[in-house]
Design a protein around this motif. Structure first.
Motif, PDB file in Angstrom:
ATOM      1  N   PRO A 240      -7.817  -0.724  -5.016  1.00 46.33           N
ATOM      2  CA  PRO A 240      -7.516   0.638  -4.540  1.00 46.33           C
ATOM      3  C   PRO A 240      -8.506   1.200  -3.527  1.00 46.33           C
ATOM      4  O   PRO A 240      -8.209   2.218  -2.882  1.00 46.33           O
TER       5      PRO A 240
ATOM      6  N   TYR B  19       1.868   1.935  -3.473  1.00 47.52           N
ATOM      7  CA  TYR B  19       0.712   2.435  -4.218  1.00 47.52           C
ATOM      8  C   TYR B  19       0.452   3.902  -3.881  1.00 47.52           C
ATOM      9  O   TYR B  19       0.210   4.731  -4.774  1.00 47.52           O
TER      10      TYR B  19
ATOM     11  N   MET C  94       0.840  -1.208   0.000  1.00 45.56           N
ATOM     12  CA  MET C  94       0.000   0.000   0.000  1.00 45.56           C
ATOM     13  C   MET C  94       0.867   1.247   0.000  1.00 45.56           C
ATOM     14  O   MET C  94       0.524   2.258  -0.629  1.00 45.56           O
TER      15      MET C  94
ATOM     16  N   VAL D 268      -1.545  -4.256  -3.712  1.00 47.71           N
ATOM     17  CA  VAL D 268      -2.673  -3.512  -4.267  1.00 47.71           C
ATOM     18  C   VAL D 268      -2.755  -3.778  -5.769  1.00 47.71           C
ATOM     19  O   VAL D 268      -1.803  -3.506  -6.513  1.00 47.71           O
TER      20      VAL D 268
ATOM     21  N   LYS E 135      -4.319  -9.644  -1.064  1.00 49.73           N
ATOM     22  CA  LYS E 135      -4.341  -8.524  -2.003  1.00 49.73           C
ATOM     23  C   LYS E 135      -5.658  -7.758  -1.870  1.00 49.73           C
ATOM     24  O   LYS E 135      -6.698  -8.347  -1.568  1.00 49.73           O
TER      25      LYS E 135
END
Length: 647
Positions: free
Chosen positions: A302, A39, A36, A78, A299
């Protein structure tokens, strides 16, 4: 006339579907972020909460599962959906051919320590969130995800990697021959635990291709759930108890019991914990095999929704390739490409409204030859073996093939007639190799055979071997290659080589070829030298290369078994062994191109065509399916966990 009409319709349909524009698209942007944090740095967006599937929410409310926040690791990966954030629920219907088609399931669900990205342009983190490589290329240090759990809720740690290494790889009863892909210059890798979430792979020499080699087949399973499998291992369970357990299951030895619990566990053993997105609940050999979502999958999308979106996958048994294609046409499949025949394209298009599906054509750069014919240079007939080892024989058989006709009649004009070689747009493409002895020239083919002294019989029907017997070649194949080979049989017999086709089950083919029981066989050729293709084009392992399994056995066992290769075959293997340990990219490229030059010189495999679009049937409400990318490890590298049914 019918084939010509089919070709015209296909060409028009492909134009209308915009295939030309798909082919022109460039490499894809990232589709999965390792953590994360990564991301958030890349997008500026922050994931502030997690959500879960309704079927899991019910179990949490009933006290059967902990909350999703406790099931996810501290640093979940992600995944970016292809089209949109998905919706939970649904059952994904597929069709498979049973035990011999186990990869039908594996290629959807597998999760390796690293993975190829969607277009197979680079290796990216997956189960392991990151790694470092020492400057000398000898040491790979991997970092696991803290809080990652198996499907039964038990933590996944470095101990699971060490169990795989110490208790399976180093156990001679379980692993009689150490995997050659984990050795460098004959020296096996050493794996050590740094801490609970760090492991180190140490090689005696540089291993520049290690990451490329991992995400192939089951190599990426460099971990085993110790807490479960140790129950079947003598290091942790008394031998008397193990013998009793083995006997109750019908086995004589403990390692047979271990193998039964571990072998193809993903389709056979519901008790075996997994970190895959789905877990088998109704195992093979049931006529309908069922997988259900893993509540601890690691996983998210978003918006923080735990993946996968789809609740379950079912595989219905089909007795033939025709049945798989029929079920696709009748709308009984939700999404599938495996087993579908491009020759049925017009029928797929005709039935799409009735079946409520769309037809997707994906350009396939992962295949260097749709039909790769392997003449066994180690076949057990000494006279035939000498003939096959003569370059001129392979040149002749290649020149005798009318590839343009095969492309029109079998592949509906969609492929590119060519030699078995890497395709344009992939590393180490060679125009010389692509065109080598690939033209249709039966006159030249006959000249090569005449030059070898292979005279015709008195009726001028077939040629004769040096021992006076009819020159005959038996080609073993599975059902999917029957159409192409029926034409090739005609071409070869026209130049005097009697050709027998032996259609057999995949499992039988893969039992006979490693034992070198075949004279010739057929498979497809991969087009990525640094990973999947190396085992196709070079005799590195007995169970992969079908044109020289005994040379492969010799290489894999470091000369302890098999037959020692000579000449340019030995040189090509030597070049590969140097390439494996090379960390300098320029030198690696030079070695690879020298291997390609030798392939073009000798034509150790014979191909017919490649670059044939990969046909996929998908229900209209089956979404987030990419229409570009490499089919090499699809659909897993298309992130199957983000597929969903739109309501």
């Amino acid at each position: 006339m019918r084939k010509l009409l089919t070709t015209i319709l296909l060409s028009v349909a492909m134009y209308l579907l915009g295939i030309a524009s798909v082919l022109a698209q460039e490499a894809l942007p990232p589709t999965q972020y390792a953590t994360m944090e990564e991301y958030e740095k890349a997008t500026g967006k922050k994931i502030v909460k997690f959500s879960e599937a309704p079927m899991l929410r019910i179990k949490v409310a009933a006290g059967e599962l902990p909350p999703v926040e406790e099931r996810l690791p501290e640093e979940p990966a992600v995944v970016l959906p292809v089209e949109e954030i998905g919706q939970y629920g649904g059952t994904w219907h597929r069709v498979w051919g049973g035990e011999a088609d186990a990869w039908n399931a594996y290629r959807i669900i597998w999760q390796h320590i690293v993975k190829w990205n969607r277009d197979a342009s680079k290796v990216v983190p997956n189960v392991f969130k990151s790694w470092e490589i020492s400057k000398d290329g000898k040491v790979y240090t991997f970092h696991l995800r803290k809080g990652l759990k198996w499907s039964d809720g038990v933590p996944f740690t470095a101990d699971d990697v060490m169990f795989w290494y110490e208790d399976v790889l180093l156990n001679k009863e379980l692993t009689p021959v150490f995997p050659s892909w984990l050795t460098v210059d004959g020296e096996p890798v050493k794996v050590e635990k740094v801490d609970d979430y760090t492991v180190r792979f140490k090689f005696a020499k540089p291993y520049g291709l290690f990451l490329f080699q991992i995400d192939y087949g089951d190599r990426g399973d460099t971990f085993i759930p110790k807490h479960y499998m140790k129950k079947f291992h003598p290091r942790y369970t008394p031998m008397d108890k193990l013998k009793k357990m083995a006997k109750e299951e019908g086995f004589e030895h403990w390692y047979q019991l271990f193998g039964q619990k571990r072998g193809n566990w993903y389709i056979h053993n519901p008790e075996h914990p997994t970190i895959f997105a789905w877990k088998v609940t109704v195992p093979s050999p049931a006529t309908r095999v069922v997988f259900e979502r893993n509540p601890y999958f690691w996983k998210v999308d978003p918006e923080g929704n735990q993946l996968p979106y789809i609740d379950r996958i079912v595989f219905d048994l089909a007795e033939s390739a025709e049945m798989i294609n029929f079920k696709a046409m009748t709308g009984e499949i939700d999404m599938q490409g495996r087993g579908l025949d491009i020759a049925n394209y017009t029928l797929f298009m005709k039935n799409r409204e009735k079946g409520d599906y769309r037809v997707i054509m994906v350009p396939d750069k992962s295949i260097g030859a749709k039909t790769m014919i392997c003449l066994n240079q180690n076949c057990k007939d000494p006279v035939l073996r000498k003939i096959i080892q003569d370059d001129r024989f392979r040149f002749a058989l290649s020149l005798a093939i009318n590839r343009e006709e095969i492309n029109e009649l079998v592949y509906s004009g969609l492929g590119k007639p060519r030699q078995a070689s890497f395709v344009k747009g992939t590393p180490y493409y060679s125009e010389e190799w692509e065109k080598a002895y690939a033209e249709y020239d039966p006159e030249r083919a006959n000249a090569f055979l005449d030059e070898m002294g292979l005279k015709w019989d008195k009726d001028h029907e077939y040629r004769l071997r040096p021992d006076g017997k009819t020159l005959s070649l038996t080609v073993e194949l599975t059902e999917g290659w029957a159409d192409a080979l029926s034409l090739i049989k005609e071409y070869w017999e026209a130049v005097g080589v009697k050709t027998n086709l032996k259609v057999e089950d995949r499992s039988l083919l893969f039992t006979r070829t490693p034992a070198s029981e075949h004279e010739a066989c057929v498979w497809s050729m991969a087009s990525n030298l640094l990973s999947t293709a190396s085992g196709c084009i070079l005799p590195l392992y007995a169970n992969v290369v079908h044109w020289a399994p005994e040379y492969g056995r010799w290489h894999a066992t470091k000369g302890k078994a098999g037959q020692k290769p000579t000449g340019d075959i030995a040189k090509a293997i030597e070049l590969w062994d140097k390439l494996v340990v090379t960390v300098d990219e320029e030198e690696r490229d030079r070695l690879a191109r020298e291997i390609v030059r030798l392939e073009a010189k000798h034509i150790w495999m014979i191909g017919d065509a490649a670059e044939i679009p990969y046909v996929i049937i998908a229900k209209n409400n089956f979404r987030n399916l990419a229409t570009i990318g490499s089919c090499e490890t699809s659909p897993e590298n298309f992130e199957a966990e983000q597929f969903f049914f739109k309501k």
